[in-house]
Design an enzyme around this catalytic site. Sequence first.
Site, PDB file in Angstrom:
ATOM      1  N   PRO A 100       0.838  -1.211   0.000  1.00  0.00           N
ATOM      2  CA  PRO A 100       0.000   0.000   0.000  1.00  0.00           C
ATOM      3  C   PRO A 100       0.867   1.252   0.000  1.00  0.00           C
ATOM      4  O   PRO A 100       1.835   1.349   0.769  1.00  0.00           O
ATOM      5  CB  PRO A 100      -0.810  -0.128   1.299  1.00  0.00           C
ATOM      6  N   CYS A 108       0.378   5.479  -0.049  1.00  0.00           N
ATOM      7  CA  CYS A 108      -0.507   6.640  -0.002  1.00  0.00           C
ATOM      8  C   CYS A 108      -0.303   7.518  -1.231  1.00  0.00           C
ATOM      9  O   CYS A 108       0.835   7.792  -1.625  1.00  0.00           O
ATOM     10  CB  CYS A 108      -0.262   7.445   1.258  1.00  0.00           C
ATOM     11  N   ALA A 141      -3.299   2.993   2.387  1.00  0.00           N
ATOM     12  CA  ALA A 141      -3.906   3.198   3.703  1.00  0.00           C
ATOM     13  C   ALA A 141      -5.204   3.972   3.554  1.00  0.00           C
ATOM     14  O   ALA A 141      -5.220   5.099   3.060  1.00  0.00           O
ATOM     15  CB  ALA A 141      -2.941   3.949   4.615  1.00  0.00           C
ATOM     16  N   GLN A 179      -5.679  -1.790   2.832  1.00  0.00           N
ATOM     17  CA  GLN A 179      -5.123  -1.498   4.145  1.00  0.00           C
ATOM     18  C   GLN A 179      -6.020  -0.487   4.854  1.00  0.00           C
ATOM     19  O   GLN A 179      -6.252   0.607   4.341  1.00  0.00           O
ATOM     20  CB  GLN A 179      -3.704  -0.936   4.019  1.00  0.00           C
ATOM     21  N   TYR A 200       1.318   5.564  13.114  1.00  0.00           N
ATOM     22  CA  TYR A 200      -0.099   5.900  13.090  1.00  0.00           C
ATOM     23  C   TYR A 200      -0.790   5.307  14.320  1.00  0.00           C
ATOM     24  O   TYR A 200      -0.148   4.727  15.186  1.00  0.00           O
ATOM     25  CB  TYR A 200      -0.723   5.458  11.761  1.00  0.00           C
ATOM     26  N   ARG A 203       0.008  -5.010   9.350  1.00  0.00           N
ATOM     27  CA  ARG A 203       1.327  -4.404   9.127  1.00  0.00           C
ATOM     28  C   ARG A 203       1.827  -3.829  10.442  1.00  0.00           C
ATOM     29  O   ARG A 203       1.089  -3.134  11.145  1.00  0.00           O
ATOM     30  CB  ARG A 203       1.281  -3.310   8.066  1.00  0.00           C
ATOM     31  N   LEU A 254      13.474  -1.543   0.499  1.00  0.00           N
ATOM     32  CA  LEU A 254      14.684  -1.592  -0.322  1.00  0.00           C
ATOM     33  C   LEU A 254      14.972  -2.985  -0.858  1.00  0.00           C
ATOM     34  O   LEU A 254      16.110  -3.436  -0.904  1.00  0.00           O
ATOM     35  CB  LEU A 254      15.891  -1.037   0.451  1.00  0.00           C
ATOM     36  N   ARG A 293       7.899   1.455  -3.809  1.00  0.00           N
ATOM     37  CA  ARG A 293       8.396   2.455  -4.757  1.00  0.00           C
ATOM     38  C   ARG A 293       8.990   1.823  -6.011  1.00  0.00           C
ATOM     39  O   ARG A 293       8.914   2.396  -7.103  1.00  0.00           O
ATOM     40  CB  ARG A 293       9.433   3.340  -4.064  1.00  0.00           C
TER      41      ARG A 293
END
Length: 370
Positions: free
Chosen positions: A23, A25, A57, A100, A182, A230, A301, A324
């Site tokens: 997920p 944002c 999310a 999510q 969060y 998560r 990564l 990413r």
Amino acid sequence: MSKLFSPAKLRDLALSNRIVIAPMCQYSAEEGRATDWHMIHLGSLALSGAGMLVIEATAVEAIGRITAGDLGLYDDATEAALKPVLAAIRKHSKIAVAMQLGHAGRKASSNAPWNGGQQVPLDKGGWIAEAPSAIPTRPGELPPREIDTAGLVRIRDAFAAAAKRADRLGIDAIEVHAAHGYLLHEFLSPIANQRIDNYGGSLDNRMRFPLEVFDAVRAAFPANKPVGVRVSASDWVEGGWDVEQTIAFAQALKKRGVDWMDVSSGGVSPQQKIALGPGYQVPFADAVKQATGLPTMAVGLITETQQAEEILAAGKADFIAIARGVLYDPRWPWHAAAELGGQVQAPPQYWRSQPSTQKALFGDITFGAR
């Protein structure tokens, strides 16, 4: 067969491979409602060949949005806005679609990252956030409001209501967001949680509300559909949340029927000191997997095909979550399959894109001139 391209199953949900699009944002919703950006963005990722796509999310109530542009699933309007997006995905892709569900807690009322990410003042359209304790994330920020007993019930019920809406939309799986500083991570971490009631202090008390939320989501979502969590396995701050506490949390979730642990780290404090490097969070996923036997997702990564394959082959995780990297290369799973001799699902409109020098990347397809 490549481990990355071996099938997997989570309850009744069959996955064609072990690549998960994590997920991410997008901060591009309008009053919590999905927009044409979500149609384009999620539609593209749905054609990636990954086994599962996890929608960003998604806030369970408006006050729980990180930014004013966060996606939400807390009323009829936000539910309706996602229907055409999911319908388009289902029409053109067989990918499993998860969502999510989260609540920003004290990190709510922020600017989008490309606008600096700082807290939005009340006179600029911001709002007062809610958190386990009235402690701001950064010095100088407006402190959040400490959540009272009625607020805990409201938020727990909001997670359950969102899970029901997700099921109505045809979502295949849910991931409960308890990471990255969060709300649920804030309850877990002694850095953010300084309550003196039954929801603060000891590890059992700090785990209490996140476990209640998981129970509510699990009860609201069909029993044949999986629910994962998560977590941030470390705050990267001395005296904060750590991998040993994460394992205790995962063991408590295992007793409640959690289907996977998506293991990330950090996010609760600007004082964090993260040792970045390729696969830097994989040891956390490995530790949770070895201690609990739960399926784990490794993220962070992981960018190279052989790197992902070796993580799974060594038994350090069960799934690789790409974030990413798949934005930069939306056909990452295609390229990984070509390198490892695997196959991916792709729409017939794209079948003739396969180079003639490669084996059947898209299955047993005969390519011919027209």
